[in-house]
Design an enzyme around this catalytic site. Structure first.
Site, PDB file in Angstrom:
ATOM      1  CD  GLU A 251       7.504  -6.626   7.638  1.00 20.10           C
ATOM      2  OE1 GLU A 251       7.038  -7.638   7.478  1.00 20.10           O
ATOM      3  OE2 GLU A 251       7.491  -5.638   6.874  1.00 20.10           O
ATOM      4  CE  LYS A 253       5.880   3.918   4.758  1.00 18.49           C
ATOM      5  NZ  LYS A 253       7.093   4.261   3.836  1.00 18.49           N
ATOM      6  NE  ARG A 258       7.521  -2.372  -1.622  1.00 18.84           N
ATOM      7  CZ  ARG A 258       6.410  -2.280  -1.488  1.00 18.84           C
ATOM      8  NH1 ARG A 258       5.616  -1.319  -1.348  1.00 18.84           N
ATOM      9  NH2 ARG A 258       5.425  -3.263  -1.429  1.00 18.84           N
ATOM     10  NE  ARG A 273       5.182   3.714  -4.706  1.00 22.01           N
ATOM     11  CZ  ARG A 273       4.581   3.997  -3.582  1.00 22.01           C
ATOM     12  NH1 ARG A 273       5.572   4.083  -2.511  1.00 22.01           N
ATOM     13  NH2 ARG A 273       3.274   4.173  -3.531  1.00 22.01           N
ATOM     14  CD  GLU A 302      11.634   0.758   1.275  1.00 21.91           C
ATOM     15  OE1 GLU A 302      11.448   2.062   1.501  1.00 21.91           O
ATOM     16  OE2 GLU A 302      10.816   0.117   0.953  1.00 21.91           O
ATOM     17  CG  PHE A 342       9.266  -6.015   3.168  1.00 20.61           C
ATOM     18  CD1 PHE A 342       8.218  -6.095   2.188  1.00 20.61           C
ATOM     19  CD2 PHE A 342       9.742  -4.923   2.995  1.00 20.61           C
ATOM     20  CE1 PHE A 342       7.795  -4.938   1.363  1.00 20.61           C
ATOM     21  CE2 PHE A 342       9.669  -3.924   2.082  1.00 20.61           C
ATOM     22  CZ  PHE A 342       8.418  -4.078   1.306  1.00 20.61           C
ATOM     23  NE  ARG A 414      -2.163   4.044  -1.505  1.00 23.42           N
ATOM     24  CZ  ARG A 414      -0.952   4.037  -1.198  1.00 23.42           C
ATOM     25  NH1 ARG A 414      -0.274   3.823  -0.072  1.00 23.42           N
ATOM     26  NH2 ARG A 414      -0.004   4.632  -2.421  1.00 23.42           N
ATOM     27  CE  LYS A 420       1.244   5.050   4.095  1.00 21.47           C
ATOM     28  NZ  LYS A 420       2.021   5.799   2.553  1.00 21.47           N
TER      29      LYS A 420
END
Length: 558
Positions: A251, A253, A258, A273, A302, A342, A414, A420
């Site tokens: 996808e 970025k 967010r 976020r 986003e 997403f 994470r 990313k």
């Protein structure tokens, strides 16, 4: 009913204790002695937070309100309070000193002294947070004045720190997780279960109450209770990312902010976020979310500001939208937002976080129109990923994210399931802990900012020096206005600032430096962005700084 003095004595012991395990043992013993309402409150207070994100409440107390309340409660002038602050640098110690010399005035002179309870402080803090309108500052001052008029010096020390949400005792989310697990281990709690429950609720008080009841397994995701968002890790390259994942869901970025969207019939709530409720600031996103074909859903996506040329506008423009409380429609016309979804977290009464990404994507495509979905290509081809990467950059976005189609949604995590790929140089997310007034035409502005990284072991912020480039006169004026209410101490040209804001900072090199408490400094630092969307917990750690330092130019551990 537990006295607030008992809570203050705990905080004093924890603050004076160096070892993390000893701190956790102290907190665990205290938590195990509380009833449920006190337990819910105390867990947040120990960490220096007052309300969970689901309550959408904020204290809104800066140094000026705090010192006015102290002055009125104790008969001490604000000038004297300022002098004490310059001597100690700690609003808590100032409050303790002022209360110790208290002269009862106003209503405090005519009431019987009685011990403050945890519930008393919680009730007054709730009144402070709910104050609104023209008289809101007076209401905040009167409620804090009431607390200081009854408090002992030790209680005042931690009431003051709590009011500005800066406890300084070295207990964060990890420490509280372990303390809850220890306090209620005989009922089946352990650190893993506590962390899982916290990731699903983002409310440590609620988690503690359920650990006490032995019902942690019953906690789940709920509408209008935001959870931490899954995060992407920086990948080395497209080739290495595909080597990690294999066939990947690729996808763009997006160069946006967010959002986590909660929908229940026609009711919509949007969280940033940082899990702040920004619903009122984003009316077009609310309207778009109402068209989702589901009775209830929690969606991840986003929000991107699109300019007249069809390209993304500056990140700071997006954040202006998120922060705007008045004249929202006018700013929305100038900075329109577009939604790209997403991921799907919850659908029609059940969490879908345990489903693999490919299945969550299938469900998302059934309830959302293609025009609001982030484009996704599933491929193991390096050439295909590189083409998507070029397209994203050409359109003005940051790069791409490669996701493991078999991965579950892991709130707050994470890892290598989302990687990313960006072309920009390495940056650090550092907390603003101080500033210096400028000179010449910038004499009325805070012109340079002292930055700090996190010490994961203690929770303290460690100094890494100043950043003074990357600012325009306009941005400095905005930042000065924002930080003015966060100044806790002023000494000559320098000010100490309550930790609340993160700067994303680029640099040429990390250097060792004995001049700063972190042991490191940045060579030629430049402010890239003010990350209003990130919480203090997301600031970079000393461990990451050291890792980046060792990785420079092939440098090995000395």
């Amino acid at each position: 009913m537990t006295s607030f003095l008992a809570f203050a004595e705990l905080c004093q012991k924890v603050e004076a204790t160096a070892g993390s395990l000893e701190k956790i043992n102290l907190v665990a013993a205290f938590l195990s002695s509380l009833d449920e309402p006190e337990l819910s409150v105390a867990c947040s207070y120990v960490m220096g937070t007052i309300f969970p994100p689901s309550q959408s409440l904020a204290m809104g107390v800066g140094p000026s309100i705090l010192y006015e309340a102290l002055s009125k409660a104790c008969g001490c002038s604000t000038e004297q309070i300022g002098e004490m602050l310059r001597a100690t640098g700690d609003p808590g110690l100032v409050a303790a000193g002022v209360v110790e010399k208290r002269r009862p005035i106003g209503f405090a002179a005519f009431q019987e002294s009685r011990p403050l309870s945890i519930a008393d402080v919680s009730e007054r803090f709730m009144a402070v947070a709910r104050a609104s309108g023209k008289k809101s500052q007076d209401i905040k001052v009167k409620n804090l004045q009431y607390l200081f008029s009854l408090a002992s010096p030790l209680e005042a020390r931690y009431i003051a720190r709590l009011a500005i949400e800066d406890m300084r005792i070295g207990i964060g989310e990890g420490g509280m997780r372990d303390a809850i697990a220890l306090a209620f281990h005989e009922i089946g709690a352990d650190a893993e279960r506590v962390e899982q429950a916290y990731n699903l609720t983002n409310d440590m008080g609620l988690v503690a109450v359920n650990a006490r009841r032995g019902t942690l397994a019953e906690l789940s995701i709920m509408i209008h209770r935001p959870i931490k968002m899954m995060l992407a890790q920086l990948g080395e390259s497209i080739a290495s990312a595909l080597g990690e994942i294999g066939t990947a869901a690729i996808e763009w970025k997006y160069d946006g902010a967010r959002v986590q969207i909660h929908k229940d019939a026609d009711h919509v709530w949007i969280f940033s976020r940082r899990l702040e409720n920004v619903t009122a600031s984003l009316p077009e996103i609310v309207q778009t979310a109402k068209e989702i074909r589901a009775q209830s859903a929690i969606l991840d996506g986003e929000a991107v500001a699109i300019g007249k040329d069809g390209r993304p506008m500056a990140f700071q423009d997006i954040l202006k939208r998120f922060r705007r409380k008045y004249n929202v429609e006018k700013l929305a016309a100038r900075i329109p937002l577009r939604l790209f979804l997403f991921d799907l977290i919850y659908l029609d009464g059940r969490s879908v976080t345990d489903l693999p990404l490919r299945e969550r994507r299938d469900l998302l495509e059934k309830i959302a129109d293609p025009g609001i979905l982030a484009d996704q290509v599933v491929s193991a081809s390096k050439e295909a990923a590189e083409e998507i990467y070029r397209q994203a950059l050409a359109a003005g976005h940051e790069g791409i994210i490669l996701k493991n189609p078999a991965s579950v949604y892991a709130p707050g995590k994470r890892g290598k399931n989302w990687l990313k790929i960006k072309p920009v140089m390495e940056t650090l997310d550092l907390v603003v802990i101080g500033a210096k007034w400028g000179e010449g035409r910038r004499a009325s502005l805070l012109g340079s900012y002292r930055l700090g990284c996190q010490d994961a072991a203690t929770g303290n912020l460690l100094d890494m020096g100043f950043v003074a480039t990357g600012f325009t006169d306009e941005s400095l004026a905005e930042l000065t206005e924002m930080f003015r209410e966060l100044i806790v101490l002023e000494k000559g040209m320098e000010v100490e600032i309550k930790p609340a804001v993160i700067f994303e900072v680029a640099y040429e090199e990390i250097q060792k430096s004995p001049n700063y408490s972190s042991g490191y400094a940045l060579r030629f630092p430049r402010m890239v962005a003010v990350r209003y969307d990130k919480s203090l917990e997301e600031a970079d750690s000393l461990e990451r700084v050291v890792s980046l330092y060792r990785g420079q130019r092939g440098r090995v551990i000395p």
